[in-house]
Design a protein around this motif. Structure first.
Motif, short mmCIF file in Angstrom:
data_model
loop_
_atom_site.label_atom_id
_atom_site.label_comp_id
_atom_site.label_asym_id
_atom_site.label_seq_id
_atom_site.Cartn_x
_atom_site.Cartn_y
_atom_site.Cartn_z
N LYS A 294 0.82 -1.07 -0.01
CA LYS A 294 -0.22 0.05 0.24
C LYS A 294 0.91 1.36 0.09
O LYS A 294 0.43 2.10 -0.78
CB LYS A 294 -0.97 -0.02 1.12
N TYR B 17 2.62 2.34 -3.63
CA TYR B 17 1.72 3.08 -4.54
C TYR B 17 2.24 4.17 -5.14
O TYR B 17 2.32 4.21 -6.63
CB TYR B 17 0.21 2.70 -4.50
N PRO B 18 2.33 5.15 -4.38
CA PRO B 18 2.51 6.64 -4.85
C PRO B 18 3.76 6.49 -5.68
O PRO B 18 3.97 7.19 -6.97
CB PRO B 18 2.70 7.39 -3.75
N VAL C 110 3.24 5.02 -9.15
CA VAL C 110 2.55 5.76 -9.81
C VAL C 110 3.45 6.83 -10.48
O VAL C 110 3.47 7.08 -11.68
CB VAL C 110 1.16 6.68 -9.08
N ARG D 17 -0.31 10.32 -4.13
CA ARG D 17 -0.99 9.80 -3.11
C ARG D 17 -2.30 9.75 -3.21
O ARG D 17 -3.01 8.88 -3.14
CB ARG D 17 -0.43 10.32 -1.88
N SER E 96 -3.58 7.29 -5.93
CA SER E 96 -3.69 5.97 -5.12
C SER E 96 -4.68 5.61 -4.38
O SER E 96 -5.32 4.77 -4.41
CB SER E 96 -2.37 5.79 -4.49
N TYR F 67 -5.93 1.93 -4.41
CA TYR F 67 -4.93 1.03 -4.79
C TYR F 67 -5.24 -0.07 -5.90
O TYR F 67 -4.83 -1.05 -5.54
CB TYR F 67 -4.40 0.44 -3.60
N LEU G 25 -5.61 2.59 -11.91
CA LEU G 25 -4.50 3.60 -11.86
C LEU G 25 -4.01 3.81 -13.29
O LEU G 25 -3.66 4.89 -13.89
CB LEU G 25 -3.30 3.22 -10.73
#
Length: 205
Positions: A10, A13-14, A17, A34, A37, A42, A47
């Motif tokens: 978790k 994820y940023p 991305v 953020r 995400s 998530y 995404l």
């Protein structure tokens, strides 16, 4: 040869991305990454689609900030109960509360939302228990008696909780159900507090 491709954790994820934007020769700020995400719970497929759209929309820009993302992205007013359940199961507090309020503002029946949540956490609890007993594959699908896609999703979501946390969450849902039937408290406020509890790191219930 067999290769395993695990989704990011978790908190990763940023960065993931940002990496996808870099592949398109674009930079996205930390806060914008953020935001994406969290607001897409998530979900890597969503995404990826959103990143592609943003890159096309801001084709002439090399840097994308939160303002650009908010203007263009995630503007659909409608949300579904399933999106709320997915957000809560991902422990995304702000997104969960946002979707809940969107649903209620669009006159979604509170009872439908609440009982869908109860059913899902009952399934998550059962999934977690069976997996910890070593059950998997066809045997797990047979025991849960739901579509394989649902089993796969529950198996992944259950990783966000310990068995004790899922038991506590389900017990709290049962207590809230009784409280609502007695008319003791405002259902909306109770449900918001429930979401905050479930999405907390320790799930102190």
């Amino acid at each position: 040869e067999v290769f395993e491709y695990k989704p990011p954790k978790k908190g990763e994820y940023p960065k993931w991305v940002q990496g996808q934007f870099l592949k398109q020769n674009k930079n996205i700020t930390d806060r914008a990454a953020r935001y994406l995400s969290e607001n897409l719970a998530y979900d890597m497929e969503k995404l990826s689609n959103e990143i592609e759209k943003l890159c096309l929309y801001y084709a002439d820009q090399s840097k994308i900030d939160l303002n650009e993302v908010e203007v263009f992205s995630l503007k659909a007013p409608e949300n579904t109960i399933f999106e709320l359940i997915d957000a809560v199961s991902a422990k995304s507090k702000s997104l969960s509360l946002k979707i809940l309020n969107n649903l209620l503002n669009n006159n979604e029946n509170f009872t439908h939302i609440f009982y869908a949540m109860i059913r899902h956490f009952k399934l998550l609890l059962k999934t977690k228990d069976l997996v910890e007993r070593g059950m998997d594959g066809a045997e797990l699908i047979n025991q849960l008696k739901v579509h394989p896609f649902v089993v796969k999703k529950c198996r992944e979501q259950a990783k966000n909780f310990t068995l004790k946390q899922l038991k506590s969450a389900y017990e709290l849902l049962a207590e809230i159900d009784l409280s609502i039937k007695r008319g003791e408290k405002d259902p909306h406020l109770i449900f918001e507090n429930l979401i905050v509890s479930i999405c907390s790191k320790e799930l102190k219930i």
